[in-house]
Design a protein around this motif. Structure first.
Motif, PDB file in Angstrom:
ATOM      1  N   LYS A 547       0.829  -1.210   0.000  1.00 48.38           N
ATOM      2  CA  LYS A 547       0.000   0.000   0.000  1.00 48.38           C
ATOM      3  C   LYS A 547       0.867   1.265   0.000  1.00 48.38           C
ATOM      4  O   LYS A 547       0.590   2.224  -0.722  1.00 48.38           O
ATOM      5  CB  LYS A 547      -0.928  -0.011   1.214  1.00 48.38           C
ATOM      6  CG  LYS A 547      -2.094  -0.984   1.119  1.00 48.38           C
ATOM      7  CD  LYS A 547      -2.952  -0.918   2.373  1.00 48.38           C
ATOM      8  CE  LYS A 547      -4.138  -1.868   2.288  1.00 48.38           C
ATOM      9  NZ  LYS A 547      -4.966  -1.837   3.530  1.00 48.38           N
ATOM     10  N   ALA A 548       1.902   1.273   0.835  1.00 46.97           N
ATOM     11  CA  ALA A 548       2.796   2.432   0.878  1.00 46.97           C
ATOM     12  C   ALA A 548       3.489   2.639  -0.468  1.00 46.97           C
ATOM     13  O   ALA A 548       3.616   3.776  -0.957  1.00 46.97           O
ATOM     14  CB  ALA A 548       3.830   2.252   1.984  1.00 46.97           C
ATOM     15  N   ASN A 550       2.413   1.625  -3.452  1.00 51.48           N
ATOM     16  CA  ASN A 550       1.431   2.050  -4.452  1.00 51.48           C
ATOM     17  C   ASN A 550       1.074   3.522  -4.301  1.00 51.48           C
ATOM     18  O   ASN A 550       0.901   4.235  -5.296  1.00 51.48           O
ATOM     19  CB  ASN A 550       0.167   1.186  -4.355  1.00 51.48           C
ATOM     20  CG  ASN A 550       0.385  -0.219  -4.881  1.00 51.48           C
ATOM     21  OD1 ASN A 550       1.263  -0.444  -5.694  1.00 51.48           O
ATOM     22  ND2 ASN A 550      -0.415  -1.166  -4.404  1.00 51.48           N
ATOM     23  N   ARG A 551       0.956   3.990  -3.048  1.00 49.79           N
ATOM     24  CA  ARG A 551       0.679   5.420  -2.844  1.00 49.79           C
ATOM     25  C   ARG A 551       1.814   6.280  -3.384  1.00 49.79           C
ATOM     26  O   ARG A 551       1.578   7.334  -3.984  1.00 49.79           O
ATOM     27  CB  ARG A 551       0.442   5.696  -1.356  1.00 49.79           C
ATOM     28  CG  ARG A 551      -0.888   5.226  -0.826  1.00 49.79           C
ATOM     29  CD  ARG A 551      -1.182   5.821   0.536  1.00 49.79           C
ATOM     30  NE  ARG A 551      -0.199   5.388   1.535  1.00 49.79           N
ATOM     31  CZ  ARG A 551      -0.363   4.324   2.316  1.00 49.79           C
ATOM     32  NH1 ARG A 551      -1.458   3.575   2.201  1.00 49.79           N
ATOM     33  NH2 ARG A 551       0.553   3.986   3.213  1.00 49.79           N
ATOM     34  N   ALA A 554       1.645   6.315  -7.165  1.00 53.85           N
ATOM     35  CA  ALA A 554       0.556   7.167  -7.628  1.00 53.85           C
ATOM     36  C   ALA A 554       0.922   8.642  -7.505  1.00 53.85           C
ATOM     37  O   ALA A 554       0.630   9.448  -8.401  1.00 53.85           O
ATOM     38  CB  ALA A 554      -0.707   6.865  -6.827  1.00 53.85           C
ATOM     39  N   ALA A 555       1.552   9.013  -6.391  1.00 55.06           N
ATOM     40  CA  ALA A 555       1.956  10.410  -6.206  1.00 55.06           C
ATOM     41  C   ALA A 555       3.005  10.815  -7.235  1.00 55.06           C
ATOM     42  O   ALA A 555       2.961  11.936  -7.777  1.00 55.06           O
ATOM     43  CB  ALA A 555       2.496  10.607  -4.791  1.00 55.06           C
TER      44      ALA A 555
END
Length: 562
Positions: A547-548, A550-551, A554-555
């Motif tokens: 999750k970290a 992927n964030r 995305a950023a």
């Protein structure tokens, strides 16, 4: 029919009104802050432009003082008449001063250049080291003034990065803003160094930021223009090199020769980079074996350069006199080959001694000499379908530099803006494309990215590789008191089996463990000492790490496409 047209016209007018209202709302809400950011970009461009100007003027002044000539542009010719011992003493003393500066103000005795700026953009929210950066600028200035065989653009780029870091820290800029300001500073420094505003802006985007986001384009262009204006106020609107004749192709049949030249330049650029890295490794090995103090290492290289300069003063400094001679066809075939080989050796000695300076100007010189040598051969073998040899020198200059920098777009434009010759576009583009494609396969895309890879900083492959190194395990893990914590018994069993990760490690170290083991979580420990058992802090879950990651992806994608 008329009613349909009126209805369509009314809907179009309503859409236009809504668009204008939305645009006005954005202008009211974001316009002032955007305007302030552009003013900051302009300020950074002016400061970076003055920094590049003072750096260049400082080199000229100190070089004139040390070698006793006011005509530093023809220093190589003047050096032929200097006593041999002076040619040796100057670089040795210069190297000693450089060594003392770097030993005192840097933790590792290395000069900071473009590679550290790229690292700052990728991993440090657009910041670079300030104290080490200022020390590197002074060290490089002394190196280039006292016989070092390197370029001035690398130190100028890092010095501009120091300026943007000061501003970013002052305004407490976030990562995106810090990177944009770093790009502004780099663009201004490059444009001021070369009087090349277009290439300066694209260099910042292509090499440092490594994306062409629209939001970064306007401020970077503003800063680049500001840097160019500062340069032109001092030197005028003149090109760095002057070509004697038109470089137009004689026939399109000549283009295959430039394909071959591109391939040759690709191999030459790789040979230049490999020689530098080999020389640096060899110098470190000798230093370790002999116990030579690191502050003496530049002086030893200075002595070697001084001995070479007794017979070949062309290696001294940036080398624009020899580059200009190659571009104007003043050198013969054997001279071009010999000077090219000697320049590669001299640059490698300079870099191995950690004396300072960059590789861009040397790559221009090596490329021009390679192209000239190829041109003499090509025009003698096929005289009926060959143009002027200077066209080959120009294309070779761009081809080697583009492969070394890993920047085909900005390097092509720099060549055009350096010479003022835009009629040779086909030849230069063909040679640059082939050399870059070849060179990037044999190293990690460029000289700077290969430097970082050699230090285990994995930036070359893109964000998908280096983003994991930005996350500390301790910041992503679930602590022992977390309601969703891993069972302590299972954690201790895994620890006893040797499966755990240090809290100070990054996800870059943790993800391979997940890949190999297929576990849902890994115990996180702190290692107190060799004889003491590890202390359990919690567990890193695979899903949390993903999750970290992927964030962050995305950023990064949002920044690069905004």
């Amino acid at each position: 029919m008329a009613n349909s047209f009126r209805s369509f016209l009314g809907e179009s007018l309503d859409d236009a009104v809504r668009t204008c209202r939305g645009g006005w709302r954005v202008l009211i809400e974001k316009g002032p802050s955007q305007f302030q950011f552009w003013l900051i970009s302009l300020l950074i461009g002016i400061l970076a432009g003055f920094a590049a100007l003072f750096f260049r003027k400082g080199i000229d002044a100190l070089q004139a003082l040390l070698y006793g000539t006011d005509d530093v542009l023809h220093l190589h010719s003047f050096a032929d008449h200097l006593p041999w011992y002076w040619l040796v003493i100057v670089p040795v003393v210069g190297g000693l001063v450089v060594g003392l500066i770097l030993h005192r103000f840097t933790p590792d005795g290395r000069v900071r250049t473009v590679a550290e700026v790229i690292e700052g953009a990728a991993l440090r929210e657009g910041r670079v080291e300030r104290t080490a950066g200022v020390a590197s600028a002074f060290a490089s200035l002394i190196t280039l003034s006292s016989g070092g065989s390197s370029g001035r653009e690398g130190p100028v780029v890092h010095m501009a990065g120091v300026i943007s870091t000061w501003v970013s820290n002052w305004i407490k800029a976030d990562g995106i803003t810090g990177r944009d300001l770093l790009g502004c500073a780099v663009a201004a420094a490059v444009s001021a160094s070369f009087n090349a505003p277009i290439a300066g802006a694209l260099f910042a985007l292509e090499v440092v930021l490594r994306h062409f986001a629209v939001h970064a384009f306007a401020p970077i262009v503003i800063a680049s223009v500001a840097g160019t204006v500062i340069s032109r106020l001092e030197f005028g609107d003149v090109t760095e090199f002057h070509l004697p004749v038109s470089g137009a192709l004689q026939f399109y049949q000549e283009l295959p020769a430039f394909l071959l030249l591109g391939g040759l330049c690709g191999f030459v650029s790789v040979a230049l980079m490999w020689t530098i890295f080999w020389a640096e490794d060899m110098a470190s090995h000798i230093q370790d074996r002999t116990g030579l103090p690191r502050w003496l290492r530049p002086a030893v290289s200075g002595g070697l350069l001084g001995v070479m300069a007794i017979w070949f003063p062309h290696i001294i400094g940036v080398g624009y006199e020899t580059t200009s001679a190659a571009l104007t066809g003043e050198l013969l075939l054997h001279e071009a080959i010999v000077f090219c080989v000697l320049k590669v050796i001299a640059v490698s000695v300079t870099m191995a001694g950690r004396m300072g300076g960059g590789v861009f100007s040397p790559s221009l010189m090596v490329g021009a000499l390679t192209g000239l040598a190829f041109g003499w051969i090509a025009t003698s073998v096929f005289p009926d379908v060959s143009g002027n040899v200077t066209l080959y020198a120009l294309a070779g200059m761009g081809a080697v530099a583009a492969a070394v920098l890993g920047a085909p777009i900005s390097t092509t434009l720099i060549v055009f803006e350096l010479t003022g010759d835009w009629q040779t576009g086909l030849a230069v583009m063909v040679a640059v494309s082939i050399s870059t494609a070849l060179g990037s396969r044999l190293v990690d895309r460029s000289f700077f990215l290969t430097q970082l890879e050699r230090r285990n900083i994995h930036v070359a492959a893109g964000p998908q590789m280096y983003l994991l190194s930005l996350f500390r395990v301790a910041g992503v893990m679930r602590g022992k008191d977390d309601p969703r914590a891993a069972p302590p018994e299972a954690c201790w069993k895994m620890i006893s089996d040797g499966v755990y990760v240090d809290a100070n490690a990054t996800l870059e170290a943790a993800m391979p463990i997940f890949e190999k083991s297929g576990l849902a979580f890994i115990p996180v420990v702190t290692l107190a000492g060799e004889d003491q058992p590890p202390e359990l802090l919690g567990a890193l879950f695979h899903v949390d790490a993903l999750k970290a990651y992927n964030r962050a992806l995305a950023a990064t994608a949002a920044e690069e496409h905004s």
